[in-house]
Design a protein around this motif. Structure first.
Motif, PDB file in Angstrom:
ATOM      1  N   ARG A 152       0.751  -1.066  -0.034  1.00 43.97           N
ATOM      2  CA  ARG A 152       0.143   0.460  -0.050  1.00 43.97           C
ATOM      3  C   ARG A 152       0.502   0.899  -0.104  1.00 43.97           C
ATOM      4  O   ARG A 152       1.246   1.444   1.592  1.00 43.97           O
ATOM      5  CB  ARG A 152      -0.511  -0.176   1.368  1.00 43.97           C
ATOM      6  N   LYS A 193       0.792   3.877  -0.482  1.00 44.49           N
ATOM      7  CA  LYS A 193      -0.536   5.185  -0.546  1.00 44.49           C
ATOM      8  C   LYS A 193      -0.173   5.487   1.802  1.00 44.49           C
ATOM      9  O   LYS A 193      -0.210   6.664   1.993  1.00 44.49           O
ATOM     10  CB  LYS A 193      -1.739   5.444   0.317  1.00 44.49           C
ATOM     11  N   ALA A 194       0.418   4.242   2.421  1.00 53.29           N
ATOM     12  CA  ALA A 194       1.278   4.139   3.210  1.00 53.29           C
ATOM     13  C   ALA A 194       2.023   4.704   3.502  1.00 53.29           C
ATOM     14  O   ALA A 194       2.886   5.025   4.244  1.00 53.29           O
ATOM     15  CB  ALA A 194       0.425   3.192   4.172  1.00 53.29           C
ATOM     16  N   VAL A 195       3.502   3.906   2.419  1.00 53.19           N
ATOM     17  CA  VAL A 195       4.302   3.355   3.253  1.00 53.19           C
ATOM     18  C   VAL A 195       5.508   5.187   2.494  1.00 53.19           C
ATOM     19  O   VAL A 195       6.112   5.603   3.111  1.00 53.19           O
ATOM     20  CB  VAL A 195       4.661   1.993   1.827  1.00 53.19           C
ATOM     21  N   THR A 234       5.643   7.551   5.279  1.00 51.26           N
ATOM     22  CA  THR A 234       6.050   6.747   6.314  1.00 51.26           C
ATOM     23  C   THR A 234       7.346   6.997   6.127  1.00 51.26           C
ATOM     24  O   THR A 234       8.052   7.360   7.059  1.00 51.26           O
ATOM     25  CB  THR A 234       5.124   5.398   7.133  1.00 51.26           C
TER      26      THR A 234
END
Lengths: 172, 635
Positions: B5, B7-9, B12
């Motif tokens: 994903r 969009k999250a990596v 972060t």
């Protein structure tokens, strides 16, 4: 009552989202690992990162955490027995545990706690059953129940809430 | 299906990069702030660091210009270092363990002057004090207080001899009678108390005897017994009358025995209440001594015995040094405490923690070796007399039991003929902690050791000083010994010499060597400080010529006056004691004798009656009477 409505709302939101049954299934599996372990430890954090980074359904994962926390309270005595058997009574594994115990970082997983190890083993055993059960249920729901549920007044009300809109946008 | 994903990596990763950049740029200032705050909490004074550099590549830290202010003297530093450098082992850090193989501490100085005051801001100080209040005072704190009190005591003794003119005048003006009169002697008070208590006791026992009504009861019993005659059984008809008479006799015997028991109890109570004469004499004599000491303490002439003066001259100085040693021991005990034994299984709220064998387990903090170097000089100190030193400190750890080795240090310093050697041992690996500090110094001058001015009375200009000092604290017991030898001594003169200084200079003019042995032993709160020296004889002669005879005369007069006032009253009190006690004893004894005789008489009467009746009922025709009388004499 409010909590029950919230849980129901979450379930319906997840089931009605665009997520594939496999994504939901894996979300439930990962959530079960977190939910079954009674207190915070390193492996919970790693699984949390997996939930965020892997393309699994996050809603299903968090819902699963909630459900498996309740299940975990019931399985704690069993988990303790399994953990005790593995950590204390299985001499063949003592060497492995000692090695892990002496490694840096690994002890932060609290593997030396009977319930942590026991619940991890339970979660491992449940991977495939949980995955296929969740997947099958989603398929069944979408095929036979979804249309009916969409027409529920409650569902229509849910769709109007902000959470649903935000969630639908994120899960696409 | 995409597995990751993104969009999250991506967010972060961005957060991680920002955190790393922040750490690289600001880590040094964060660590510096933490170090300063921790230091200030430990030392209760300002801690300053000029710069702190960390290198993540080899996990090394370099601290430049560390200054720890002295909270007792805020314009001085407790400790100062030019550079501290060390590298941490990276792998143990992942297990929250700080392991340092070698640390270097260069340019150590202490007691150096500060340009700014080292006191903490009042708000911070209050906060720290609040935190520290919660801590129970340990044995080291108690010992420190005891040493402070001892030093103050010695200093006050010194004040007495500092002004010889006043001292001589004070001794000359002593009026023994007046002093004793106003002293409100506790021995006299006690005598009066004793007298009134004897009177109280006497009336208590007299009224007790009265309440017992011994005489009337004895008469009553005698009458009953005398009236019981004709104990003959001629026929079964006589049996009830004889039976009644025997029962009456038995009742009389019981009453007499009861009275006798009461008298005996009263007698032993009275004897213990009044006590022994020798105890009273001892108590009064002890109080007389206390009275004498109290009067002497108010005289401002102190205890001018030779040993005490030596103690007063050198005492405060050595006690302060011992106090410093105790402070270091306290720090060592606080930050390297004894550890608890390992437990195999530990129950928790949920589940059970199983402990496995730790291979080469390391403590939370371990510094295997510190290379130290520094100087006894520095800012505000005379660098000409400074000594450069260097050495190693080994095995500093937060868990000595686990590490299994005590902290040791060996530091040596040398400059021309001056030598310093210091050995430290902080052994907290066993149940009883053992802390030792051994210091030997030779070739020093009196100035090097700040002993050139003894109590502003005696000035030492030169000499070779050799010191061997040992501080050992085993568990709660402190044993400290300081041996000092000063050869080729030269006494100096004060700028404006007063009477006392002149007198002492004269007294010491032939002294070429000083040997001094100071010993301090502290056990369970009792601190005993002794000083032995060849100065004792010098003082003895000096004091004798100065005030000795007059002082001895005054002391004798005071003792005599106390004796005169107390002895008479004491005799009176003892006479009263003997009179009252003996009177009561005599009375009780006579009653006891009467009752004993009466008991015997009744017993005999019962026995005789028994014999006679038995004889009578042996005659034929008395079987019935025999049957009826059967149980009368059962005891």
């Amino acid at each position: 009552m409010l909590i029950l409505i919230k849980i129901l709302k979450k379930i319906l939101t997840v089931l009605n989202s665009n997520a594939t049954p496999a994504q939901i299934g894996w979300g439930v599996v990962l959530g079960s690992f977190i939910g079954l372990a009674p207190f915070f430890c390193l492996h919970k954090f790693i699984i949390l990162l997996l939930i965020i980074f892997l393309n699994v359904n996050m809603g299903a994962a968090f819902l699963s955490v909630l459900v498996f926390s309740i299940v975990g309270a019931l399985t704690d005595p069993l988990a303790h027995k399994i953990g005790y058997a593995l950590l204390v009574n299985t001499n063949a594994l003592t060497g492995l545990w000692t090695k892990l115990y002496n490694m840096p970082v690994v002890p932060f997983t609290k593997f030396y706690n009977t319930i942590i190890t026991g619940s991890f083993v339970i979660a491992l055993i449940l991977i495939l059953p949980v995955f296929f059960a969740a997947k099958k249920f989603v398929i069944y729901y979408r095929k036979h129940l979804m249309q009916k549920v969409q027409n529920w007044k409650l569902m229509k009300m849910f769709k109007l809430t902000n959470f649903y809109k935000i969630y639908s946008g994120f899960s696409e | 299906m995409k597995f990751i994903r993104w969009k999250a990596v991506i967010p972060t990763l961005v957060i991680l990069i920002v955190a790393v950049v922040f750490t690289v740029f600001f880590l040094d200032s964060i660590i510096k702030k933490v170090a300063i705050n921790s230091g200030e909490a430990i030392f209760g004074a300002k801690v300053e660091i000029s710069s702190l550099k960390t290198k993540l590549k080899n996990m090394s830290v370099e601290i430049n210009g560390l200054q720890i202010a002295n909270k007792e003297d805020v314009w001085k530093n407790l400790l100062e270092t030019e550079k501290i450098s060390f590298a941490m082992q990276p792998v143990p850090l992942l297990s929250k363990k700080l392991i340092i193989d070698e640390m270097a501490v260069r340019g150590i100085k202490w007691g150096t002057s500060r340009k700014t005051a080292g006191a903490l801001p009042p708000k911070k100080k209050k906060k720290l004090e609040k935190k520290q209040k919660k801590e129970e005072p340990g044995i080291a704190d108690k010992l420190k207080n005891s040493l402070k009190n001892k030093a103050a005591e010695e200093a006050s003794n010194l004040a007495v001899i500092s002004d010889i003119k006043s001292l001589q005048k004070n001794i000359k003006d002593i009026d023994a009678k007046k002093l004793v009169n106003i002293a409100n002697l506790s021995s006299l008070k006690e005598i009066e108390n004793m007298k009134s208590s004897f009177a109280e006791k006497e009336s208590k026992y007299k009224s007790m005897l009265g309440e017992m009504k011994i005489d009337s009861k004895t008469k009553e019993i005698s009458d009953t017994v005398d009236g019981l005659k004709d104990l003959r059984i001629d026929s079964p008809a006589d049996v009830p009358a004889v039976k009644e008479k025997i029962t009456k006799l038995k009742d009389a015997q019981k009453s007499t025995e009861n009275l006798l028991h009461q008298i005996k109890t009263a007698k032993s109570d009275m004897a213990s209440d009044f006590g022994e004469e020798k105890d009273l004499i001892r108590k009064i004599n002890d109080l007389k001594n206390t009275d004498y000491k109290n009067i002497m303490s108010k005289l401002s002439v102190g205890d001018l015995t030779a040993g005490n003066i030596t103690k007063s001259l050198v005492g405060p100085m050595w006690l302060t040094r011992i106090n410093d040693a105790v402070s270091y021991i306290k720090l060592a005990r606080k930050y390297a405490p004894k550890s608890e034994k390992k437990k195999i299984l530990k129950k928790r709220l949920k589940g059970m923690d199983v402990t496995f064998e730790k291979e080469n387990e390391l403590p939370g903090l371990l510094v295997k070796k510190i290379i130290v170097s520094g100087t006894t000089g520095g800012e505000g100190k005379d660098d000409a007399k400074a000594l450069d030193f260097s050495g190693n400190v080994l095995d500093i750890t937060s868990n000595p039991v686990l590490w299994g080795k005590p902290t040791t240090a060996e530091i040596v310093g040398k400059k021309l003929n001056k030598e310093l050697k210091m050995n430290l041992l902080f052994d907290h690996t066993k149940d009883v902690s053992r802390d030792e500090i051994n210091v030997t110094m030779q070739g020093m001058t009196p100035k090097d050791l700040s002993i050139e001015n003894l109590g502003n009375i005696l000035f030492i200009d030169g000499g070779d000083v050799k010191i061997a000092a040992q501080f050992a604290m085993v568990g709660d017991e402190l044993n400290s010994m300081v041996l000092t030898k000063v050869h080729n001594i030269k006494f100096g003169t004060a700028e404006k010499e007063n009477e006392t200084q002149k007198f002492f200079k004269q007294m010491f003019k032939n002294v070429k060597e000083i040997n001094l042995e100071a010993q301090l032993v502290s056990k369970q709160g009792d601190t005993d400080f002794k000083v032995k020296s060849n100065l004792d004889d010098v003082f003895k002669n000096g004091i004798k010529s100065l005030v000795g005879e007059k002082l001895a005369e005054a002391k004798a007069k005071i003792k005599e006056e106390i004796d005169r006032q107390v002895e008479g009253k004491k005799k009176e009190m003892l006479a009263e004691f003997t009179g009252k006690k003996d009177g009561l004893l005599k009375n009780l004894t006579s009653k006891e004798q009467i009752l004993t005789a009466k008991t015997e008489e009744i017993k005999n009467k019962i026995n005789t009656a028994e014999q006679e009746i038995k004889k009578q009922i042996k005659e034929p025709g008395q079987e019935k009477a025999k049957k009826e009388i059967k149980n009368i004499f059962k005891k």
